[in-house]
Scaffold this motif. Structure first.
Motif, PDB file in Angstrom:
ATOM      1  N   ARG A   9       0.847  -1.162  -0.041  1.00 23.75           N
ATOM      2  CA  ARG A   9      -0.198   0.047  -0.101  1.00 23.75           C
ATOM      3  C   ARG A   9       1.124   1.637   0.030  1.00 23.75           C
ATOM      4  O   ARG A   9       0.503   1.844  -0.379  1.00 23.75           O
ATOM      5  N   VAL A  10       2.170   0.752   0.987  1.00 28.61           N
ATOM      6  CA  VAL A  10       2.849   2.312   0.475  1.00 28.61           C
ATOM      7  C   VAL A  10       3.347   2.561  -0.403  1.00 28.61           C
ATOM      8  O   VAL A  10       3.506   3.477  -0.788  1.00 28.61           O
ATOM      9  N   LEU A  11       3.792   1.677  -1.467  1.00 30.89           N
ATOM     10  CA  LEU A  11       4.279   1.352  -2.241  1.00 30.89           C
ATOM     11  C   LEU A  11       3.649   2.318  -3.753  1.00 30.89           C
ATOM     12  O   LEU A  11       3.830   2.657  -4.369  1.00 30.89           O
ATOM     13  N   ILE A  12       1.747   1.284  -3.438  1.00 28.33           N
ATOM     14  CA  ILE A  12       1.185   1.523  -4.618  1.00 28.33           C
ATOM     15  C   ILE A  12       1.328   3.365  -4.028  1.00 28.33           C
ATOM     16  O   ILE A  12       0.924   3.971  -5.271  1.00 28.33           O
ATOM     17  N   ARG A  14       3.299   5.077  -3.061  1.00 30.39           N
ATOM     18  CA  ARG A  14       4.516   6.686  -3.338  1.00 30.39           C
ATOM     19  C   ARG A  14       4.377   6.916  -4.948  1.00 30.39           C
ATOM     20  O   ARG A  14       4.390   7.784  -5.279  1.00 30.39           O
ATOM     21  N   ILE A  15       3.452   5.629  -5.792  1.00 33.01           N
ATOM     22  CA  ILE A  15       3.659   5.457  -6.949  1.00 33.01           C
ATOM     23  C   ILE A  15       2.699   6.463  -7.105  1.00 33.01           C
ATOM     24  O   ILE A  15       2.778   7.167  -8.583  1.00 33.01           O
ATOM     25  N   ALA A  16       1.439   6.815  -7.170  1.00 33.52           N
ATOM     26  CA  ALA A  16       0.572   7.474  -7.033  1.00 33.52           C
ATOM     27  C   ALA A  16       0.813   8.951  -6.608  1.00 33.52           C
ATOM     28  O   ALA A  16       0.597  10.110  -8.010  1.00 33.52           O
ATOM     29  N   ALA A  17       1.103   9.370  -6.146  1.00 36.48           N
ATOM     30  CA  ALA A  17       2.192  10.535  -5.363  1.00 36.48           C
ATOM     31  C   ALA A  17       3.011  11.212  -6.694  1.00 36.48           C
ATOM     32  O   ALA A  17       2.798  12.207  -6.959  1.00 36.48           O
ATOM     33  N   HIS A  18       3.964  10.724  -6.963  1.00 41.37           N
ATOM     34  CA  HIS A  18       4.927  10.604  -8.350  1.00 41.37           C
ATOM     35  C   HIS A  18       4.541  10.952  -9.631  1.00 41.37           C
ATOM     36  O   HIS A  18       4.723  11.460 -10.059  1.00 41.37           O
ATOM     37  N   THR A  19       3.664  10.004  -9.455  1.00 43.61           N
ATOM     38  CA  THR A  19       2.583  10.439 -10.937  1.00 43.61           C
ATOM     39  C   THR A  19       1.395  11.404 -10.741  1.00 43.61           C
ATOM     40  O   THR A  19       2.206  12.000 -11.764  1.00 43.61           O
ATOM     41  N   SER A  20       1.345  11.930  -9.987  1.00 46.72           N
ATOM     42  CA  SER A  20       0.920  13.675  -9.906  1.00 46.72           C
ATOM     43  C   SER A  20       1.393  14.557 -10.094  1.00 46.72           C
ATOM     44  O   SER A  20       1.161  15.245 -10.741  1.00 46.72           O
ATOM     45  N   TRP A  21       2.453  14.169  -9.224  1.00 46.33           N
ATOM     46  CA  TRP A  21       3.210  14.942  -9.108  1.00 46.33           C
ATOM     47  C   TRP A  21       4.352  15.597 -10.431  1.00 46.33           C
ATOM     48  O   TRP A  21       4.189  16.917 -11.269  1.00 46.33           O
TER      49      TRP A  21
END
Length: 95
Positions: A9-12, A14-21
């Protein structure tokens, strides 16, 4: 149904946050509402009833903001000092 481990969940997230930014063209505009809300808290702190003149409220809010960040700096320095005093666990004690 497969349970997702918390590490996944943490990695998912993090991936979403980086994609958003990565898809954000104006970082300043995106974070402006949060910054405004953070600074407004000092206005409400010094003038909860909204009775002060705007220039006086701004002056007091600036002092409240400076006090907040000074207290934050103090706590940070105290924590660093405390960490420095702890003995290093990797070093064996003196005989």
């Amino acid at each position: 149904m497969v349970a997702i481990r918390w590490q996944d969940r943490v990695l998912i997230a993090r991936i979403a946050a980086h994609t958003s930014w990565a898809n954000t063209t104006d970082r300043t505009a995106r974070t402006a509402p949060g910054r405004a809300a953070f600074l407004d808290r000092f206005d409400r702190q010094v003038d909860p009833d909204g009775t002060l003149k705007p220039d006086e409220r701004a002056r007091r809010a600036e002092h409240a903001r400076r006090a907040y960040f000074s207290a934050l700096a103090l706590r940070s320095a105290q924590a660093r000092r405390k960490r420095r005093k702890k003995p290093d666990r990797a070093t064996p004690p003196d005989p």
